[in-house]
Design an enzyme around this catalytic site. Structure first.
Site, PDB file in Angstrom:
ATOM      1  N   ASP A 232      -1.364  -0.500   6.045  1.00 29.95           N
ATOM      2  CA  ASP A 232      -1.539   0.187   7.327  1.00 29.95           C
ATOM      3  C   ASP A 232      -3.020   0.357   7.668  1.00 29.95           C
ATOM      4  O   ASP A 232      -3.335   0.916   8.716  1.00 29.95           O
ATOM      5  CB  ASP A 232      -0.891   1.577   7.294  1.00 29.95           C
ATOM      6  CG  ASP A 232      -1.675   2.535   6.418  1.00 29.95           C
ATOM      7  OD1 ASP A 232      -2.027   2.146   5.284  1.00 29.95           O
ATOM      8  OD2 ASP A 232      -1.967   3.657   6.875  1.00 29.95           O
TER       9      ASP A 232
ATOM     10  N   ASN B  11      -3.823   9.593  -6.735  1.00 31.32           N
ATOM     11  CA  ASN B  11      -2.572  10.350  -6.747  1.00 31.32           C
ATOM     12  C   ASN B  11      -1.356   9.434  -6.614  1.00 31.32           C
ATOM     13  O   ASN B  11      -0.230   9.921  -6.486  1.00 31.32           O
ATOM     14  CB  ASN B  11      -2.550  11.347  -5.579  1.00 31.32           C
ATOM     15  CG  ASN B  11      -3.629  12.413  -5.733  1.00 31.32           C
ATOM     16  OD1 ASN B  11      -3.565  13.248  -6.630  1.00 31.32           O
ATOM     17  ND2 ASN B  11      -4.644  12.378  -4.886  1.00 31.32           N
TER      18      ASN B  11
ATOM     19  N   GLY C 104      -7.271   4.031   3.889  1.00 25.85           N
ATOM     20  CA  GLY C 104      -7.273   2.970   2.874  1.00 25.85           C
ATOM     21  C   GLY C 104      -8.445   2.980   1.918  1.00 25.85           C
ATOM     22  O   GLY C 104      -8.394   2.323   0.888  1.00 25.85           O
ATOM     23  N   ILE C 105      -9.519   3.676   2.251  1.00 15.70           N
ATOM     24  CA  ILE C 105     -10.707   3.607   1.376  1.00 15.70           C
ATOM     25  C   ILE C 105     -10.689   4.747   0.351  1.00 15.70           C
ATOM     26  O   ILE C 105      -9.902   5.688   0.460  1.00 15.70           O
ATOM     27  CB  ILE C 105     -12.024   3.588   2.190  1.00 15.70           C
ATOM     28  CG1 ILE C 105     -12.187   4.860   3.020  1.00 15.70           C
ATOM     29  CG2 ILE C 105     -12.065   2.350   3.084  1.00 15.70           C
ATOM     30  CD1 ILE C 105     -13.517   4.960   3.738  1.00 15.70           C
TER      31      ILE C 105
ATOM     32  N   SER D 257      -5.516   5.326  -4.026  1.00 13.71           N
ATOM     33  CA  SER D 257      -5.371   6.747  -4.360  1.00 13.71           C
ATOM     34  C   SER D 257      -5.185   6.991  -5.859  1.00 13.71           C
ATOM     35  O   SER D 257      -4.391   6.320  -6.517  1.00 13.71           O
ATOM     36  CB  SER D 257      -4.172   7.327  -3.613  1.00 13.71           C
ATOM     37  OG  SER D 257      -3.934   8.647  -4.046  1.00 13.71           O
TER      38      SER D 257
ATOM     39  N   ASP E  76      -0.099   5.053   1.003  1.00  5.80           N
ATOM     40  CA  ASP E  76      -0.312   6.051   2.060  1.00  5.80           C
ATOM     41  C   ASP E  76      -0.228   5.406   3.443  1.00  5.80           C
ATOM     42  O   ASP E  76      -1.028   4.538   3.766  1.00  5.80           O
ATOM     43  CB  ASP E  76      -1.691   6.707   1.892  1.00  5.80           C
ATOM     44  CG  ASP E  76      -1.804   7.442   0.558  1.00  5.80           C
ATOM     45  OD1 ASP E  76      -0.828   8.097   0.177  1.00  5.80           O
ATOM     46  OD2 ASP E  76      -2.864   7.351  -0.086  1.00  5.80           O
TER      47      ASP E  76
ATOM     48  N   ARG F 167     -11.639   7.963  -2.250  1.00  3.89           N
ATOM     49  CA  ARG F 167     -11.960   9.369  -1.998  1.00  3.89           C
ATOM     50  C   ARG F 167     -13.453   9.536  -1.710  1.00  3.89           C
ATOM     51  O   ARG F 167     -13.852  10.215  -0.768  1.00  3.89           O
ATOM     52  CB  ARG F 167     -11.552  10.195  -3.221  1.00  3.89           C
ATOM     53  CG  ARG F 167     -11.468  11.666  -2.961  1.00  3.89           C
ATOM     54  CD  ARG F 167     -11.061  12.407  -4.217  1.00  3.89           C
ATOM     55  NE  ARG F 167      -9.759  11.984  -4.740  1.00  3.89           N
ATOM     56  CZ  ARG F 167      -9.236  12.435  -5.881  1.00  3.89           C
ATOM     57  NH1 ARG F 167      -9.896  13.323  -6.619  1.00  3.89           N
ATOM     58  NH2 ARG F 167      -8.068  12.004  -6.307  1.00  3.89           N
TER      59      ARG F 167
ATOM     60  N   ASP G  48       0.874  -1.161   0.000  1.00  3.49           N
ATOM     61  CA  ASP G  48       0.000   0.000   0.000  1.00  3.49           C
ATOM     62  C   ASP G  48       0.925   1.228   0.000  1.00  3.49           C
ATOM     63  O   ASP G  48       2.118   1.117   0.292  1.00  3.49           O
ATOM     64  CB  ASP G  48      -0.879  -0.048   1.254  1.00  3.49           C
ATOM     65  CG  ASP G  48      -1.673   1.228   1.437  1.00  3.49           C
ATOM     66  OD1 ASP G  48      -2.328   1.659   0.479  1.00  3.49           O
ATOM     67  OD2 ASP G  48      -1.621   1.805   2.548  1.00  3.49           O
TER      68      ASP G  48
HETATM   69  C1  BG6 Z   1      -5.800   5.809   0.184  1.00  5.72           C
HETATM   70  C2  BG6 Z   1      -5.786   6.614   1.468  1.00  5.72           C
HETATM   71  O1  BG6 Z   1      -4.538   5.311  -0.077  1.00  5.72           O
HETATM   72  O2  BG6 Z   1      -6.224   6.604  -0.901  1.00  5.72           O
HETATM   73  C3  BG6 Z   1      -7.132   7.247   1.692  1.00  5.72           C
HETATM   74  O3  BG6 Z   1      -5.457   5.762   2.554  1.00  5.72           O
HETATM   75  C4  BG6 Z   1      -7.527   8.058   0.479  1.00  5.72           C
HETATM   76  O4  BG6 Z   1      -7.072   8.067   2.830  1.00  5.72           O
HETATM   77  C5  BG6 Z   1      -7.512   7.165  -0.740  1.00  5.72           C
HETATM   78  O5  BG6 Z   1      -8.830   8.595   0.645  1.00  5.72           O
HETATM   79  C6  BG6 Z   1      -7.917   7.890  -2.023  1.00  5.72           C
HETATM   80  O6  BG6 Z   1      -6.961   8.827  -2.351  1.00  5.72           O
HETATM   81  P1  BG6 Z   1      -7.118   9.927  -3.467  1.00  5.72           P
HETATM   82  O7  BG6 Z   1      -5.709  10.424  -3.591  1.00  5.72           O
HETATM   83  O8  BG6 Z   1      -7.594   9.240  -4.713  1.00  5.72           O
HETATM   84  O9  BG6 Z   1      -8.078  10.940  -2.980  1.00  5.72           O
HETATM   85 MG    MG Z   2      -2.672   3.181   3.599  1.00 13.78          MG
END
Ligand code: BG6
Ligand code: MG
Length: 487
Positions: free
Chosen positions: A168, A116, A46-47, A114, A11, A49, A9
């Site tokens: 995590d 990102n 982990g979930i 994510s 983040d 956006r 993972d």
């Molecule tokens: C996960 C994070 O990796 O990515 C979450 O743990 C976050 O907190 C999720 O909401 C989505 O991320 P993003 O960057 O697409 O908003």
């Molecule tokens: Mg994470």
């Protein structure tokens, strides 16, 4: 067992962007006057956006347009912090671990919900070292669904069962287990609750000073609780069917394969359902085979005596009473799929059993057809004990009624099927009431990395069960059954 590959993972594991996500949500919540704090943020770990926004909203209604605007605002705040990220922002232990994995030739992928994830990995300077990257764009269903980790394993070209996930978030650990993968959970024990009781989860505070031996231990089975078969050997097949029998005191089923195998001894016996034959002996009756799943990959039926078995693992988790099997299989047509089966016979609900199947396309796009049947064409070593009386379909359920030929015991088996997929075009459903083998079908076109998930829920009842309306309370056996365990 050293894991063949690792799936990280991002983040909170590789870098501390979990903190930036939190700060961005907190800023949005403050501006909106929503009660939100670090404790509430734990539920966003982990979930996706969108799911995170629902947590932040805490039940406050919002239109789709308002939600889109709020997600865009949060993304804007998050992007402001991204500018600060650089190669020095790897969390403690990560740089050393990646070097050790590179030196040992163990490939690793990233699987983050994510959107990102790619730019963050680029800023961290690790993007070029990843053998695969799965992010918020890769699959429809995010963690805790298994799809993202299955996508990453397919990208690595490694059997999903041989990947160790490092996570995590509780949702991420749940997703790893659902994907059929062991997990190394990072963070305080109270974050993971009951998940730590699973013999396939190991916990650490973080990756500081982690060794490859520790990773191997985290990927290993628990010898105290897992009955394991690694590798498929047709010569031991009959013996293994016995070893992998499951039962709940009301009925039991040998560990034959869902798809069948030449010469198999498929057998389900229910307590007290026997037949009396003048010419032979009195014996428990082999009930209709509720396991049956015929899985077709672009026209080739999945079966272990054909094609190539590239990886095979099967184990019973004695603590949970669940039998799992993972097979990486190349069909004669050359297409490789990764299959994961889970099966249990319920203890509190004595009539119920279930099978979950995940099929992931690995090498090529493929059309997958699964036929989930109740197979009434069963016998006790060629001796027929059942007269099949009636079959049908009600809603999403097919059923079959039968009676033992001499003792006239009535019994019925019903099966329901639900199907979900990470494929963008969904699944098609149908029923097939072939005589003696009523079935439900699900079809999906999968691209590499996409997963079809099927849940087959089965009920078996006999006229020895209490009449309707007198069903035993959950967890209790009816008075007419002997205690399941000797006193
Ligand atoms: C996960 C994070 O990796 O990515 C979450 O743990 C976050 O907190 C999720 O909401 C989505 O991320 P993003 O960057 O697409 O908003
Ligand atoms: Mg994470």
């Amino acid at each position: 067992m050293t894991p063949t590959a690792l799936i990280f993972d991002l983040d909170g594991v590789i870098t501390d962007t979990a903190e930036y996500h939190y700060q961005a949500w907190q800023r949005l919540a403050d501006e909106e006057g929503l009660p939100f704090d670090r404790a509430a943020n734990e539920n966003c770990r982990g979930i996706s956006r969108r799911e995170s926004l629902l947590v932040v909203l805490g039940g406050r209604p919002a239109t789709e347009e308002q939600m889109q605007t709020m997600m865009a605002r949060k993304q804007g705040y998050y992007e402001e912090s991204l500018d600060q990220i650089g190669p020095d922002d790897l969390l403690p232990g990560v740089a050393g671990l990646l070097d050790a994995l590179d030196a040992a030739g163990i490939p690793y992928a990233l699987a983050s919900a994510s959107k990102n994830a790619r730019p963050v990995c680029e800023r961290l300077g690790i993007a070029g070292r990843l053998a695969a990257l799965a992010d918020g764009y890769s699959v429809e269903r995010q963690k805790p669904h298994p799809d993202l980790f299955r996508f990453a394993a397919a990208g690595l070209g490694v059997a999903a069962a041989n990947c160790l996930v490092v996570e995590d978030a509780a949702a991420g650990v749940e997703a790893a287990l659902a994907a059929g993968m062991p997990a190394l959970a990072l963070g305080p024990a109270d974050r993971f609750g009951g998940l730590l009781a699973d013999g396939r989860v190991t916990r650490r505070d973080d990756l500081r000073d982690v060794t490859l031996d520790e990773l191997a231990a985290a990927a290993a089975f628990d010898p105290g609780w897992h009955v394991v078969q690694s590798g498929f050997d047709p010569a031991t097949q009959h013996h293994m069917e016995t070893i992998f029998t499951l039962g709940n005191g009301a009925f039991a089923t040998r560990g034959t394969f869902e798809e069948g195998y030449p010469g198999e001894s498929a057998l389900t016996l229910a307590h007290g359902v026997w037949d009396d034959m003048p010419i032979v002996f009195t014996e428990l009756v082999n009930l209709p085979n509720w396991l049956r799943l015929t899985i077709t990959i672009d026209g080739d039926d999945f079966r272990l005596d054909q094609g190539r078995v590239l990886d095979f693992q099967r184990y019973t988790d004695l603590r949970a009473g669940v039998l799992r099997r993972a097979v990486l299989w190349q069909a004669p047509n050359g297409k490789t799929v990764d299959l994961h089966f889970e099966r249990f016979i319920a203890y509190p609900r004595r009539h119920v059993a279930a099978i979950r199947l995940l099929v992931t396309a690995v090498s090529h796009p493929c059309a997958v057809v699964v036929r989930a049947a109740i197979d009434g064409h069963v016998a006790n070593q060629d001796l027929l004990h059942l007269n099949l009386e009636e079959q049908g379909k009600s809603g999403d359920t097919v059923w079959l009624r039968a009676r033992t030929r001499h003792t006239q015991r009535a019994l019925a088996v019903a099966a329901a099927l639900s199907a979900e997929t990470s494929a963008d075009n969904g699944t098609e459903r149908a029923a097939d009431l072939c005589a003696g083998q009523p079935a439900l079908l699900a079809t999906a076109d999968l691209k590499p990395g996409q997963t079809l998930q099927l849940d087959k829920l089965v009920a078996i009842t006999t006229d020895r069960d209490p009449p309707a309306g007198h069903a035993p309370a959950t967890g209790e056996a009816p008075a007419s059954w002997p205690a399941p365990w000797p006193k």
